[in-house]
Enzyme design. Structure first.
Site, PDB file in Angstrom:
ATOM      1  N   ASP A  10      -3.617 -30.833  11.173  1.00 44.66           N
ATOM      2  CA  ASP A  10      -3.299 -31.583  12.435  1.00 44.66           C
ATOM      3  C   ASP A  10      -1.984 -31.076  12.976  1.00 44.66           C
ATOM      4  O   ASP A  10      -1.078 -30.574  12.531  1.00 44.66           O
ATOM      5  CB  ASP A  10      -3.227 -33.052  12.011  1.00 44.66           C
ATOM      6  CG  ASP A  10      -3.623 -34.069  13.314  1.00 44.66           C
ATOM      7  OD1 ASP A  10      -3.757 -33.364  14.262  1.00 44.66           O
ATOM      8  OD2 ASP A  10      -3.750 -35.123  13.128  1.00 44.66           O
ATOM      9  N   GLU A  45      -1.719 -27.821  16.448  1.00 49.93           N
ATOM     10  CA  GLU A  45      -3.093 -27.780  15.940  1.00 49.93           C
ATOM     11  C   GLU A  45      -3.386 -26.364  15.181  1.00 49.93           C
ATOM     12  O   GLU A  45      -3.967 -26.397  14.229  1.00 49.93           O
ATOM     13  CB  GLU A  45      -3.876 -28.276  17.067  1.00 49.93           C
ATOM     14  CG  GLU A  45      -3.753 -29.529  17.348  1.00 49.93           C
ATOM     15  CD  GLU A  45      -4.404 -30.648  16.554  1.00 49.93           C
ATOM     16  OE1 GLU A  45      -4.924 -30.337  15.389  1.00 49.93           O
ATOM     17  OE2 GLU A  45      -4.243 -31.770  16.932  1.00 49.93           O
ATOM     18  N   ASP A 133      -1.981 -35.958   9.819  1.00 48.99           N
ATOM     19  CA  ASP A 133      -1.575 -36.568  11.154  1.00 48.99           C
ATOM     20  C   ASP A 133      -0.077 -36.976  10.712  1.00 48.99           C
ATOM     21  O   ASP A 133       0.970 -37.038  11.552  1.00 48.99           O
ATOM     22  CB  ASP A 133      -2.230 -37.628  11.615  1.00 48.99           C
ATOM     23  CG  ASP A 133      -1.475 -38.148  12.778  1.00 48.99           C
ATOM     24  OD1 ASP A 133      -1.521 -37.460  13.858  1.00 48.99           O
ATOM     25  OD2 ASP A 133      -0.950 -39.348  12.702  1.00 48.99           O
TER      26      ASP A 133
END
Length: 309
Positions: A10, A45, A133
Site C-alpha cells: 500500500d 503504491e 495501509d
C-alpha cells in the site's frame, strides 16, 4: 508445487502530492516501510510493490501473491506496461508515461518471477491490507512531522521447498468488513490488532459504510456516546438516525496515536476535518467477544483545534 508467499502492499500520501509513505506486509515479523517528504499516492503504491519484489528476489522459485488495493498499480504492471515499452514509454496520446522510473524498475524486478496480483478493496477491514495501509500512513506521518520513520524488520522468512508452510500465510480473508469471522483479533499480536481497529475507524469516514444503519448497529457499542466540539453529548440512537450528518468528514482522519489501555480497550487520537472545523478526536474502542468484528466503538470526544493554514 511452488510455495506461495502472500503479501499486501500500500501507499499513502497525506496530501497528494505531499508527505507520502509506502509499505509491504506479510506478518508482524516480516514487513517494511519508507517514504518521502514529497510524492504522490501512486508513487507510494508502486514503490511498495517494487520493494516487495526486491526483498523476495532471492526466492524466485516461490510464487508471490500481491494483495493490492490500487487498480492503477495492477493495471500499470499487468496490462499497460507492454504497450508503453513498445511505444518508447509513451501513452496512447503521445505523452510520457508517469512514474516511468518506478515502472521500469518494477518491470526489471518482475522478470523471471512467478507472481499474481489480487485486487482488494481498501479500508474495508482486510487484515493484511489494513496492516500495510497503517504502516504506509505512519511512514508518511513521520516525514510530515520530522520524526524517525518506522521502517520495519524487513523480510526474514526462511522458506524452501521443504519448509513447513505454516511460516508462509496461506490464505487471506475476504476484503469486506462484514465477512470477518467473529473476533478476528483473538489470535493477533498487538500491532495487528491496532491496525485492525484503525481500519474499522476509517470505515466510519466512508459513506458506503456509515450510511448503512445495519453497519453502524454492528460497529457502535450499545452504550456508545459522542461529545461534539460544542460540548453536546450525543447518544447512539441519534448518531445512527442522523448518520450522514454525524459521520461526514472532508477527508480521512490523520492518526496521531493508537494505543492499548489494558487488554480490551484501545484509545485512538486523530485529527479530522469536519463540516465546520478541524477537531482532535479521541475514540475509545473496546473488545466485543460476542460481535462479528471483535471490537466496537464505545465513545468519541471532539475538541476544536485551529484550522491548518
Amino acid at each position: 508445487m511452488a510455495q506461495e508467499i502472500i503479501a499486501a502492499t500500500d501507499g499513502s500520501a497525506l496530501v497528494n502530492p505531499g508527505p507520502a509513505g509506502w509499505a509491504w506486509y506479510i506478518d508482524h515479523d516480516n514487513w517494511s516501510a519508507g517514504g518521502w517528504e514529497h510524492a504522490t499516492n501512486n508513487q507510494g503504491e508502486l514503490r511498495a510493490v517494487l520493494e516487495l519484489f526486491e526483498a523476495t528476489a532471492h526466492l524466485p522459485e516461490h510464487k508471490l501473491k500481491v494483495l493490492c488495493d490500487s487498480q492503477y498499480t495492477i493495471n500499470a504492471v499487468t496490462k499497460w506496461l507492454p504497450g508503453w515499452k513498445k511505444k518508447g514509454w509513451k501513452k496512447a496520446d503521445g505523452k510520457p508515461v508517469q512514474n516511468q522510473e518506478l515502472i521500469q524498475a518494477l518491470d526489471e524486478a518482475m522478470q523471471g518471477r512467478n507472481y499474481e496480483f489480487v485486487w482488494v478493496k481498501g479500508h474495508s477491514g482486510q487484515d493484511m491490507n489494513e496492516a500495510a495501509d497503517t504502516r504506509a500512513r505512519d511512514a508518511a506521518l513521520s516525514f510530515q512531522q520530522g520524526t524517525p520513520t518506522p521502517s520495519g524488520p524487513g523480510f526474514n522468512l526462511e522458506v524452501s521447498p521443504e519448509t513447513d508452510t505454516k511460516h508462509v500465510p496461506q490464505e487471506t480473508k475476504n476484503s469486506s468488513v462484514e465477512d470477518h469471522t467473529k473476533n478476528p483479533s483473538t489470535a493477533m499480536n498487538v500491532d495487528d490488532v491496532l491496525g485492525l481497529v484503525k481500519g474499522y475507524e476509517r470505515t466510519l469516514y466512508q459513506p458506503e459504510h456509515y450510511e448503512q444503519e445495519q453497519y453502524l448497529e454492528k460497529v457502535l457499542g450499545e452504550d456508545f456516546w459522542w461529545v461534539t466540539y460544542q460540548g453536546i453529548r450525543t447518544q447512539r440512537s441519534l448518531a445512527v438516525e442522523y448518520r450522514t450528518r454525524a459521520f461526514y468528514a472532508h477527508d480521512e482522519p490523520i492518526f496521531i496515536s493508537c494505543e492499548m489501555l489494558g487488554d480490551s480497550v484501545i484509545r485512538l487520537l486523530s485529527r479530522v476535518k469536519t463540516r465546520h472545523m478541524s477537531v482532535m478526536r479521541t475514540s475509545l474502542w473496546v473488545q466485543d467477544t460476542t460481535g462479528d468484528l471483535g471490537w466496537v466503538l464505545s465513545s468519541r470526544q471532539d475538541t476544536a483545534c485551529p484550522q491548518e493554514s
